[in-house]
Design a protein around this motif. Structure first.
Motif, PDB file in Angstrom:
ATOM      1  N   THR A 572       0.817  -1.220   0.000  1.00  0.00           N
ATOM      2  CA  THR A 572       0.000   0.000   0.000  1.00  0.00           C
ATOM      3  C   THR A 572       0.848   1.267   0.000  1.00  0.00           C
ATOM      4  N   GLN A 575       2.136   1.459  -3.691  1.00  0.00           N
ATOM      5  CA  GLN A 575       1.082   1.189  -4.681  1.00  0.00           C
ATOM      6  C   GLN A 575       1.549   0.189  -5.743  1.00  0.00           C
ATOM      7  N   LYS A 626      -4.666  -4.489  -7.523  1.00  0.00           N
ATOM      8  CA  LYS A 626      -6.100  -4.640  -7.325  1.00  0.00           C
ATOM      9  C   LYS A 626      -6.538  -3.741  -6.166  1.00  0.00           C
ATOM     10  N   PRO A 627      -7.758  -3.210  -6.223  1.00  0.00           N
ATOM     11  CA  PRO A 627      -8.224  -2.311  -5.149  1.00  0.00           C
ATOM     12  C   PRO A 627      -8.700  -3.082  -3.919  1.00  0.00           C
ATOM     13  N   TRP A 731     -11.765 -10.516  -6.968  1.00  0.00           N
ATOM     14  CA  TRP A 731     -10.851  -9.667  -7.737  1.00  0.00           C
ATOM     15  C   TRP A 731      -9.910 -10.478  -8.619  1.00  0.00           C
TER      16      TRP A 731
END
Length: 761
Positions: A572, A575, A626-627, A731
């Motif tokens: 995170t 990213q 992926k979110p 996802w």
């Protein structure tokens, strides 16, 4: 020696070897219809099937199902089960919310209670837990049911404890021993475990003092098929132990007995730990332990089991468990040495021993030890080079491991026969002196450093008798010499298999050396065999045959599948995202995500996640991000008090997760609490790699950290939040594994992993 006698003696030795293994466990017969008051292996297997319908590690859906089944079953037996629930972190910083299942059968007396123990959780995330330890739970349920049906009224209370979270850090045992009032009533624990799916159940003691009281009580209970020895006990006390019973001994000063089987170690903690793979003879063997022990210890006072003295013990076919006190070790050894000297004197006086011949006898002895020791030492590294895929079986024991053990044993025997065939003119009596002298020296050293192995002297005494016969008779009866060698076979033949199976194929050297020792202990007969060169050639031929069999069975199949691993890792902070695996030789299924030329991971910035063997990622490849919802962090307290930085925060998952691992860098922590559980100063001092805690999450609970560290120093927390749902996560579109693959055990697998850093000053 006449050809007929030669053949008969060799057949007798083979039969004795076979019986050393065959007699260790009872034979299985279908017994679902035996009277209700008798133990039934088939009825126990019904429990195993019910428990192992699906994986049931802590935090997984199957876990609640198994607990409900056990509570329902105990109530059906007329018992009143209760649950004990709470967070513990054990000695390894593995936090979980354990839910123990307990029941108590009141006795007529007021003495200490007998506790029957096994754990009901399976290893996360793919193990079905049939053997480990569904078999233990099933044996306890069936034995207690039969005991109650028989109308038996115990003098001692009987406590049933199906502990939780054993696989994570002995957490359920920790919760019971340190927080449940019944713990102070316990006088003895019988714990049933597994590290494989077959073979005999070994009895291992857990004591803080001597073992004599427990050994004598075990013998008095009259178990029909004891498999135990004080060598394993001595080694076990030297190693870091990790069964629930260890917590009872260390935290509660409560002693007990483990009963665990280890064959087919490749099934351990895997998706292969199913009822179909559990050997019914093994299940029957575990039952054959518990039934007489339950009857005996439910009636006998448990107050006098502690002892300040140790005993030597070992099992023999027909004799059961043979025991004698440690104080006899040196007198017996002294008599053996004195006997050796007297027999040598007789041999020299009779002209059967010659100084020159004795010296020559050391040449084949050391040649056999050196050649076979080297073969065993280099065998496994060479095999891993030739078959690098073996590195993906983290247990260290491949599916064809038994063939390699047989190959090394055949090679060792063949080398011994070939070497001694070069010394056929050496008089038989002269040949025996060198191995006897070596054996006496070895036993003397073991008496000092590993006294539990003092029973090694027993087959040495038999060889001593063979030397005496050779000094008195020119042509002794070969059948007498053969019979003298049988104790060596009964004692040592099981060790040829036990060490590589129990400790991994790196211990193939034990198979080689134990076979060599067996040959030397049988030398009273083998030195007189004609055609030793032909027997050596037969050994080499068998070696080649076993190796060929191992080669042709080295391919992975649906019956013997390849362990595989795949993770999606999202960072995170940067990213970025990547695919990762723990495989040494990635499967086609894994390579679909890693590509044909995956990268080796950069170690900087990545911690090694907790696993049994401290495994790290082997290959990675960049992945599209992926979110995935990252965890929320709520700061509850962030203050300075008396030069100490006091920080309290809560990490709240925003998706369904199974595990959160927290690492620290920077400031040294002076205190830490996780979900109300204090991590000990000892743990904080000795933790390695920066790991603070691994929280195995149930019901998606948050993780609350309460930390103290010096004011003015920076502290960085790195969160590794994981869910074991990669193959089902919306996802991703990961296809099911092929039939010839399974999830790799012991490591985080099939996971969606997010990494998040937090900085505090």
């Amino acid at each position: 020696m006449k050809p007929t006698a030669t053949v008969l003696c060799l057949l007798l030795l083979l039969a004795a070897t076979f019986w050393a293994f065959e007699s260790a466990t009872p034979r299985y017969h279908e017994d679902a219809d035996v009277p209700a008051a008798e133990f039934s292996t088939d009825r126990a297997m019904e429990h195993v099937v019910a428990i192992a319908r699906k994986p049931h590690g802590v935090g997984f859906p199957g876990h609640d199902d198994v607990r409900e089944y056990l509570v329902r079953t105990l109530r059906g037996m007329g018992l009143e089960p209760e649950l004990q629930e709470g967070y513990t972190a054990g000695d390894w910083g593995n936090l979980s919310k354990a839910v123990n299942i307990l029941a108590r059968i009141p006795g007529t007396g007021s003495g200490k209670a007998l506790l029957l123990l096994s754990h009901y959780d399976s290893s996360p995330h793919s193990s079905f837990g049939a053997s480990d330890a569904g078999s233990g739970v099933a044996v306890i349920l069936e034995a207690v049911r039969a005991y109650r049906e028989s109308g038996g009224q115990p003098a001692n209370d009987i406590i049933l404890l199906f502990s939780d979270a054993e696989e994570l850090g002995l957490n359920g045992a920790d919760l019971f021993v340190n927080q449940h009032p019944w713990a102070q009533d316990v006088g003895l624990v019988l714990n049933f475990e597994a590290r494989g799916s077959g073979g005999p159940g070994y009895m291992l003691l857990e004591t803080n003092g001597g073992n004599s009281g427990l050994v004598d009580a075990f013998v008095a209970a009259g178990a029909e098929y004891p498999v135990a020895n004080s060598l394993a006990y001595s080694i076990y006390k030297m190693l870091p132990n990790d069964t629930d019973l260890t917590v009872f001994r260390e935290d509660g000063d409560i002693e007990g007995m483990n009963f665990a089987f280890i064959d087919d170690h490749f099934d351990y903690h895997t998706a292969l730990d199913t009822p179909e793979r559990l050997d019914l003879r093994t299940l029957a063997h575990q039952g054959s332990y518990l039934v007489p022990l339950l009857e005996h210890f439910s009636q006998t006072s448990l107050d006098g089991l502690k002892s300040g003295e140790d005993s030597v013990y070992f099992n023999l076919p027909f004799f059961g468990l043979v025991t004698y006190p440690f104080r006899w070790i040196w007198p017996i050894f002294g008599l053996a040495v004195l006997g050796f000297l007297l027999i040598c004197a007789i041999g020299f006086r009779n002209g059967q021993l010659h100084g020159r011949g004795i010296l020559k006898g050391f040449a084949p002895l050391f040649a056999c030890l050196i050649l076979n020791g080297a073969a065993g030492y280099f065998a496994w590294p060479l095999l891993k080079t030739l078959y690098p895929g073996y590195g993906d079986i983290l247990q260290g024991f491949p599916y064809n491991g038994y063939l390699y053990i047989a190959a090394l044993a055949a090679l060792a025997a063949g080398i011994c026969f070939l070497v001694y065939s070069r010394f056929r003119k050496l008089p038989p009596a002269d040949t025996l002196v060198a191995p006897l002298l070596l054996w006496l020296v070895l036993c003397g050293v073991l008496n000092i450093y590993l006294p539990g192995a003092a029973f090694f002297l027993i087959p040495g005494i038999a060889l001593l008798m063979a030397l005496l016969i050779s000094c008195l008779k020119e042509s002794p009866n070969p059948f007498v010499l053969c019979l003298l060698g049988i104790p060596a076979l009964w004692i040592f033949a099981p060790f040829v298999k036990m060490f590589p199976v129990g400790l991994g194929m790196k211990m193939l050297i034990a198979a080689s050396l134990m076979t060599t020792f067996l040959f030397l202990l049988l030398l009273g007969l083998l030195a007189r065999l004609p055609n030793k060169a032909r027997l050596g050639g037969l050994g080499l031929l068998l070696f080649a045959g076993f190796l060929a069999g191992a080669h042709f069975s080295s391919r992975y199949t649906s019956e013997n599948p390849k362990p595989t691993s795949l993770l999606y890792v999202g960072q995170t902070d940067t990213q970025q995202a990547f695919w990762a695996t723990y495989e040494q030789v990635p499967s086609d299924w894994t390579q679909a995500y890693l590509g044909p030329e995956p990268e080796r991971p950069e170690t900087a910035g990545l911690h090694t996640l907790s696993s049994k063997y401290n495994s790290g990622f082997t290959f990675i490849r960049e992945a599209s991000r992926k979110p995935i919802p990252e965890p929320a962090v709520e700061i509850l307290t962030d203050t300075l008090i008396g030069g100490r930085h006091h920080l309290v925060l809560e990490i709240i998952p925003q998706r369904d997760i199974n595990r959160l691992e927290v690492f620290t860098t920077g400031a040294e922590l002076s205190a830490a609490r996780v979900n109300g559980v204090e991590l000990s100063e000892d743990y904080l001092d000795r933790r390695r790699g920066g790991k603070l805690v691994t929280h195995y999450v149930s019901d998606n609970a948050p993780t609350r950290l309460d930390l103290e560290f010096p004011a003015g120093e920076a502290l960085e927390l790195t969160l590794y939040e994981a869910s074991n749902d990669l193959l089902d996560n919306p996802w991703f579109s990961i296809p099911p594994r092929p039939a010839e693959t399974i999830p790799m055990p012991f490591i985080l697998n099939d996971a969606v992993l997010l990494i998040k850093s937090l900085h505090f000053e």
